[in-house]
Design an enzyme around this catalytic site. Structure first.
Site, PDB file in Angstrom:
ATOM      1  N   SER A 138       0.763  -1.272  -0.233  1.00 35.67           N
ATOM      2  CA  SER A 138      -0.163  -0.288   0.054  1.00 35.67           C
ATOM      3  C   SER A 138       0.962   1.120   0.323  1.00 35.67           C
ATOM      4  O   SER A 138       1.746   1.338   0.825  1.00 35.67           O
ATOM      5  CB  SER A 138      -0.950   0.189   1.368  1.00 35.67           C
ATOM      6  OG  SER A 138      -1.528   0.743   1.745  1.00 35.67           O
ATOM      7  N   TYR A 151      -2.682  -1.343  10.505  1.00 32.57           N
ATOM      8  CA  TYR A 151      -2.666  -1.594   8.337  1.00 32.57           C
ATOM      9  C   TYR A 151      -1.245  -1.422   8.123  1.00 32.57           C
ATOM     10  O   TYR A 151      -0.559  -2.202   6.841  1.00 32.57           O
ATOM     11  CB  TYR A 151      -3.868  -0.450   8.212  1.00 32.57           C
ATOM     12  CG  TYR A 151      -3.807  -1.204   6.404  1.00 32.57           C
ATOM     13  CD1 TYR A 151      -4.611  -2.048   6.028  1.00 32.57           C
ATOM     14  CD2 TYR A 151      -3.387   0.289   6.101  1.00 32.57           C
ATOM     15  CE1 TYR A 151      -4.593  -2.495   4.157  1.00 32.57           C
ATOM     16  CE2 TYR A 151      -3.918  -0.167   4.301  1.00 32.57           C
ATOM     17  CZ  TYR A 151      -4.565  -1.570   3.570  1.00 32.57           C
ATOM     18  OH  TYR A 151      -4.485  -1.243   2.296  1.00 32.57           O
TER      19      TYR A 151
HETATM   20  N1  LIG Z   1      -8.955  -0.198  -1.232  1.00 29.78           N
HETATM   21  C1  LIG Z   1      -7.898   0.864  -0.863  1.00 29.78           C
HETATM   22  O1  LIG Z   1      -7.407   2.015  -1.560  1.00 29.78           O
HETATM   23  C2  LIG Z   1      -6.392  -0.127  -1.032  1.00 29.78           C
HETATM   24  C3  LIG Z   1      -5.161   0.479  -0.989  1.00 29.78           C
HETATM   25  C4  LIG Z   1      -4.119   0.408  -0.946  1.00 29.78           C
HETATM   26  C5  LIG Z   1      -4.138  -1.623  -0.484  1.00 29.78           C
HETATM   27  N2  LIG Z   1      -5.234  -1.815  -0.914  1.00 29.78           N
HETATM   28  C6  LIG Z   1      -5.176  -3.633  -0.608  1.00 29.78           C
HETATM   29  O2  LIG Z   1      -5.316  -4.629  -1.777  1.00 29.78           O
HETATM   30  C7  LIG Z   1      -6.062  -5.486  -1.580  1.00 29.78           C
HETATM   31  C8  LIG Z   1      -7.357  -5.960  -1.883  1.00 29.78           C
HETATM   32  O3  LIG Z   1      -8.388  -3.963  -1.333  1.00 29.78           O
HETATM   33  P1  LIG Z   1      -9.525  -4.035  -1.581  1.00 29.78           P
HETATM   34  O4  LIG Z   1      -9.482  -2.748  -1.245  1.00 29.78           O
HETATM   35  O5  LIG Z   1      -9.913  -5.079  -3.013  1.00 29.78           O
HETATM   36  O6  LIG Z   1     -10.662  -5.005  -0.273  1.00 29.78           O
HETATM   37  P2  LIG Z   1     -12.235  -5.473  -0.411  1.00 29.78           P
HETATM   38  O7  LIG Z   1     -12.850  -4.959  -1.887  1.00 29.78           O
HETATM   39  O8  LIG Z   1     -11.987  -5.819   0.987  1.00 29.78           O
HETATM   40  O9  LIG Z   1     -11.388  -7.076  -1.149  1.00 29.78           O
HETATM   41  C9  LIG Z   1     -10.793  -8.012   0.087  1.00 29.78           C
HETATM   42  C10 LIG Z   1     -10.476  -9.575  -0.515  1.00 29.78           C
HETATM   43  O10 LIG Z   1      -9.495 -10.095   0.600  1.00 29.78           O
HETATM   44  C11 LIG Z   1     -10.502 -11.556   1.043  1.00 29.78           C
HETATM   45  N3  LIG Z   1     -10.114 -11.371   1.936  1.00 29.78           N
HETATM   46  C12 LIG Z   1     -10.377 -10.953   3.222  1.00 29.78           C
HETATM   47  N4  LIG Z   1      -9.514 -11.757   4.234  1.00 29.78           N
HETATM   48  C13 LIG Z   1      -9.624 -12.735   3.697  1.00 29.78           C
HETATM   49  C14 LIG Z   1      -8.584 -14.420   4.389  1.00 29.78           C
HETATM   50  N5  LIG Z   1      -8.679 -14.518   5.551  1.00 29.78           N
HETATM   51  N6  LIG Z   1      -8.817 -15.409   3.391  1.00 29.78           N
HETATM   52  C15 LIG Z   1      -8.844 -15.486   1.845  1.00 29.78           C
HETATM   53  N7  LIG Z   1      -9.273 -14.383   1.585  1.00 29.78           N
HETATM   54  C16 LIG Z   1      -9.918 -13.141   2.513  1.00 29.78           C
HETATM   55  C17 LIG Z   1     -11.746 -10.827   0.771  1.00 29.78           C
HETATM   56  O11 LIG Z   1     -12.956 -12.256   0.549  1.00 29.78           O
HETATM   57  P3  LIG Z   1     -14.093 -12.611   1.423  1.00 29.78           P
HETATM   58  O12 LIG Z   1     -14.030 -11.901   2.860  1.00 29.78           O
HETATM   59  O13 LIG Z   1     -14.570 -13.950   0.518  1.00 29.78           O
HETATM   60  O14 LIG Z   1     -12.394 -13.255   1.775  1.00 29.78           O
HETATM   61  C18 LIG Z   1     -12.095 -10.307  -0.745  1.00 29.78           C
HETATM   62  O15 LIG Z   1     -12.383 -10.447  -2.185  1.00 29.78           O
HETATM   63  C19 LIG Z   1      -5.729  -5.497   0.391  1.00 29.78           C
HETATM   64  O16 LIG Z   1      -4.978  -5.833   0.188  1.00 29.78           O
HETATM   65  C20 LIG Z   1      -5.620  -4.017   0.609  1.00 29.78           C
HETATM   66  O17 LIG Z   1      -5.125  -3.581   1.642  1.00 29.78           O
HETATM   67  C21 LIG Z   1      -6.605  -1.156  -1.315  1.00 29.78           C
END
Ligand SMILES: NC(=O)c1ccc[n+]([C@@H]2O[C@H](COP(=O)([O-])OP(=O)(O)OC[C@H]3O[C@@H](n4cnc5c(N)ncnc54)[C@H](OP(=O)(O)O)[C@@H]3O)[C@@H](O)[C@H]2O)c1
Length: 252
Positions: A138, A151
């Site tokens: 991130s 985080y």
């Molecule tokens: N959105 C942002 O602004 C942002 C910025 C920087 C980095 N990121 C990173 O990008 C990645 C994706 O984030 P997102 O924003 O797309 O979030 P999101 O929409 O909440 O998606 C998170 C995904 O991770 C899965 N997940 C969560 N816990 C899990 C577990 N214990 N085992 C397996 N799967 C799990 C969830 O599926 P289930 O709940 O069905 O398991 C979901 O598919 C994350 O690593 C996040 O930290 C996001």
């Protein structure tokens, strides 16, 4: 089995992961998608035979071998693994009520979940002639932010882990890329109550990530204006901390 490129994407049921699945299918990759539940993938699964869902709770080490076996039934190797699953919670310092257990919760999903995912996919990557391991950190790691103790630390740990892995997997012919997204509009960030500069759609983020991943950089941080904004914090961390959290007692 066919010569079609094969990718494993974790966290594929929502947000960035789901958008990545769509981009890889558009580019005609064979996609193995994982999360704990299918979520928003179900609709795509019904219409696209190049997509297979293999459930994996990345925290559950006991499932590593069975998930690997399940994926090996679908594809002969993995050319790319995108370890994207993750979660976010912010710490509120509230005296004895402070939820310190959250530190462990977040490290366990974001960091140890990534370690488990690497253990799962490494043998399948080694069977490819052009293996590529990609992990999602991130932009939060560029500078310290309030309430991001859990985080930010988990994402900084991921970045270091991937840098080190890049060296140790190099002799095995496996490239490693660390991706640092800025704010992306997903269920994860929709909970945020603070301003999110340069917020972008999951589709735009996935498109940029897909393009960058093909070039196999060591690191890819986006969007650029956010990287520029964090430049001072990244290069002058002491200045950044002094500015945002000056000493309460002046001992000079
Ligand atoms: N959105 C942002 O602004 C942002 C910025 C920087 C980095 N990121 C990173 O990008 C990645 C994706 O984030 P997102 O924003 O797309 O979030 P999101 O929409 O909440 O998606 C998170 C995904 O991770 C899965 N997940 C969560 N816990 C899990 C577990 N214990 N085992 C397996 N799967 C799990 C969830 O599926 P289930 O709940 O069905 O398991 C979901 O598919 C994350 O690593 C996040 O930290 C996001």
């Amino acid at each position: 089995m066919s010569q079609q490129n094969k990718v494993w994407i974790t966290g594929a049921s929502s947000g960035i992961g789901l958008a990545l699945v769509k981009h890889y299918l558009q580019a005609d990759w064979r996609v193995i998608a994982s999360a704990r539940s299918e979520g928003d993938l179900s609709e795509l699964m019904a219409t696209d035979s190049r997509l297979t869902f293999v459930p994996f709770d990345i925290v559950d080490k006991t499932k590593i071998v069975s998930v690997r076996d399940e994926i090996a039934k679908q594809v002969d190797c993995l050319d790319c693994a995108i370890l994207n699953a993750g979660t976010c919670e912010y710490l509120d310092i509230e005296g004895e009520q402070t939820d310190w257990s959250m530190m462990e919760r977040i490290m366990s999903v974001n960091f140890f979940g990534m370690v488990n995912s690497v253990e799962m996919c490494l043998p399948l990557l080694q069977k490819s002639s052009q293996p590529h391991l990609v992990g999602i950190s991130s932009q939060a790691v560029q500078a310290a932010f309030p309430r991001a103790e859990a985080y930010g630390a988990s994402k900084a740990a991921i970045r270091y882990f991937l840098s080190s892995l890049r060296m140790d997997l190099n002799p095995l012919g496996i490239d490693v890329t660390c991706i640092l997204p800025g704010f992306v509009d997903t269920p994860l960030t929709r909970k945020n109550t603070f301003d999110m500069p340069f917020l972008m759609s999951a589709d735009d983020a996935a498109q940029g990530m897909y393009r960058a991943i093909q070039k196999r950089p060591y690191e890819y941080a986006f969007p650029r204006p956010l990287s520029a904004m964090l430049w001072l914090g990244r290069h002058f961390p002491k200045w950044w901390l002094k500015k945002l959290a000056p000493n309460k007692t002046d001992n000079s």
